[in-house]
Design a protein around this motif. Structure first.
Motif, short mmCIF file in Angstrom:
data_model
loop_
_atom_site.label_atom_id
_atom_site.label_comp_id
_atom_site.label_asym_id
_atom_site.label_seq_id
_atom_site.Cartn_x
_atom_site.Cartn_y
_atom_site.Cartn_z
N TRP A 177 -2.14 53.49 6.41
CA TRP A 177 -1.39 53.74 5.18
C TRP A 177 0.12 53.78 5.47
CZ3 TRP A 177 -0.52 53.90 0.32
CH2 TRP A 177 0.15 54.94 -0.34
N GLY A 178 0.49 54.49 6.53
CA GLY A 178 1.90 54.58 6.91
C GLY A 178 2.49 53.23 7.25
N ILE A 179 1.74 52.41 7.98
CA ILE A 179 2.25 51.09 8.36
C ILE A 179 2.34 50.18 7.14
CG2 ILE A 179 1.78 49.03 9.76
CD1 ILE A 179 0.46 50.88 11.83
N SER A 232 5.41 50.84 5.23
CA SER A 232 6.73 50.83 5.84
C SER A 232 7.08 49.58 6.64
CB SER A 232 6.88 52.06 6.75
OG SER A 232 5.85 52.06 7.70
N ALA A 233 6.11 48.73 6.94
CA ALA A 233 6.42 47.57 7.78
C ALA A 233 7.44 46.66 7.11
CB ALA A 233 5.15 46.79 8.10
N HIS A 234 8.17 45.94 7.92
CA HIS A 234 9.20 45.02 7.43
C HIS A 234 8.64 43.61 7.30
CE1 HIS A 234 13.18 43.33 6.86
NE2 HIS A 234 12.97 42.51 7.86
N MET A 235 7.62 43.29 8.08
CA MET A 235 6.96 42.00 7.97
C MET A 235 5.50 42.17 8.36
SD MET A 235 8.46 39.90 11.25
CE MET A 235 10.15 39.89 10.68
N LYS A 274 4.76 47.26 0.07
CA LYS A 274 5.52 48.51 0.06
C LYS A 274 5.82 48.94 -1.39
CE LYS A 274 8.71 48.38 3.36
NZ LYS A 274 10.01 48.36 4.11
#
Lengths: 334, 334
Positions: free
Chosen positions: B259-261, B264-267, B330
């Protein structure tokens, strides 16, 4: 509010500065050659002198035996005492300021080890803080001092100024090999650069300690000046390396993911915490993430295992601590 | 609003239900034996009949050549057409409802392949939706039908009802071996269980398709009933396995980290997305995370590579798409 909750200079690379002065009373042998009664006498004498030093923060005196094991190890984790001091409390005492910027070990290797710690790069300020206690000693006791050698200490590596000054540097962009090269270079300048967390060459969290090695034949001011300028040079190199790294989308991605995991994990070891911390601190220092560096600095200190147990006053297992750590980090980053 | 933005029954395990009817006109050879002119005639004839079917949603007719490559592949990613249909648009057409719950391929393997798709477990409802178009054909054209065999189709595996009904199941808790055993069991019952994403045995996102294989000597109602009850049995096994898994803190931790990834991931590649999706969907279905399952279901469809390109109307590179995907996910999960 503890010292590490405050802002500091050059905090993007320099976490903190520490200055420690080793001092001994002329009329007593070094602690290693003192019996229990002798050490108690020394502690009492130093307590009476040092507690009356003019100081903004409230000072308190502790018999080391008054601390639980977790509290003692926590003090070592916070670099307020040495690990040896934590493990053997017999006839040892500690003077601590309320915000923990001043800590004085009594009857460690030397009679008094006066330490001051400040956030960011502040060698001169940290020295001044410690020196106030040194002056108080000079004025009220006869210190072991030789006009040629300087201050006399148990270990000859401290002879002279008796001063050890160090800074903690956060160097995530200077990769392993760059730091190794730097370590070789600063060694030639009488400095040591080594991992502050983790063991051997493996630097947990990319945090390194730069400290002066030379205490003989150099003035305090010159040693502090050296430390300051070398720290600034390393910081400059780190900043250039960061600029290059941050051009890469994939690296930015790593920062965001670390942030996402820190904010959402259900349990987390200190080892994992410090790895994620490193990337997130880099993101915060470079304006990618909006987190005060003080918040991160506080977590780095307070999320250490013994400090968690000491602060929560609970005898948690490693697993319970991992859950507690994850929840605390999550709450702090909300 | 697309069909997949709606709620459905048993959505905790069953993502969607699809029913497809294969029908052919008696007076024309199967498409494989028709020339271009013949296929165009069939398309025109079917278009006129089918577009006048009573239907809540607006129906639209498309020459497959009117779609860009990305649009065509996106339709295949959404299971609205077959991959073959996407790759060879010549003399082929598509009737599509506005919310994409109805799609009818004209001159694929058969003259008409009528498909209805609904969220959750709804074999009967999906069948009824498709059957309305079948009745419209029956009333307005002569279909290829044999009193003994049933509906005649190009491929003998469809002879009889001409119906293929399937459900998509999310089975993160029934691990690889449990699903393999289930596949063997359902095969004996005339059903197939296979990964819906990914190739071979590697099921991306733990999503599997359960479909009926028998079309001959069985009524539509019996086939739908079988599918429904086997899907419910598998769902029950999955739920029991989930209960056992969720007793483990370390597994809960995995859900939170995914869930956190995701947040928040950029790609993010589609492969990584669907892996994280699986754990997060499990968390949402079991009340650990507060995310509507419809939101996740929508992302699963819309985050596929060609669908991203088609929807954004841009010819993005894989890397640009990975950034776009991360940003969209996101935003959707905020």
């Amino acid at each position: 509010m503890k010292w590490y909750s405050n802002k500091g200079n050059d905090l993007d690379v320099v976490l903190s500065t520490r200055v420690r002065l080793a001092r001994n009373l002329e009329e007593y042998p070094f602690p290693a050659r003192l019996d229990s009664e002798g050490k108690q006498k020394v502690n009492k004498l130093l307590k009476d002198i040092l507690l009356s030093t003019p100081c903004e923060e409230k000072l308190e005196y502790f018999d080391m035996k008054s601390f639980s094991k977790a509290q003692a190890v926590s003090l070592a984790e916070k670099h307020l005492i040495s690990p040896e001091f934590a493990y053997d409390p017999e006839d040892r005492a500690l003077i601590l300021s309320e915000n923990e910027d001043i800590s004085i070990m009594l009857c460690e290797e030397d009679h008094a080890r006066i330490q001051a710690i400040l956030p960011g790069l502040a060698p001169r300020e940290a020295y001044e803080k410690a020196a106030a206690f040194d002056r108080q000693l000079e004025e009220n006791a006869k210190l072991a001092f030789d006009s040629k050698l300087g201050y006399l200490t148990q270990c000859p590596t401290n002879l002279g100024t008796g001063m050890r000054a160090s800074v903690l540097l956060h160097l995530p962009a200077l990769s392993g090999t760059a730091v190794s090269r730097l370590a070789t270079t600063v060694a030639k300048l009488g400095m040591t650069l080594r991992p502050a967390f983790g063991d051997g060459n493996r630097a947990m969290g990319d945090i390194f300690q730069l400290s002066n090695q030379v205490t003989l034949g150099i003035s305090e001011q010159a040693a502090l000046q050296n430390l300051n300028s070398i720290a600034l040079q390393i910081a400059e190199q780190e900043k250039q390396a960061r600029t290059a790294l941050l051009r890469d989308d994939a690296f930015i991605d790593k920062i965001w993911r670390s942030w996402g995991i820190l904010k959402s994990a259900h349990m987390m070891s200190f080892g994992e915490f410090i790895s994620l911390f490193s990337l997130v601190r880099l993101g915060a220092a470079e304006g990618i993430l909006e987190i005060p560096l003080e918040t991160l600095g506080r977590l780095l200190i307070e999320m250490q295992p013994a400090t968690i147990n000491a602060d929560s006053n609970k005898d948690m297992t490693a697993r319970e601590r991992d859950v507690f750590r994850a929840q605390t980090v999550k709450a702090a980053l909300e």
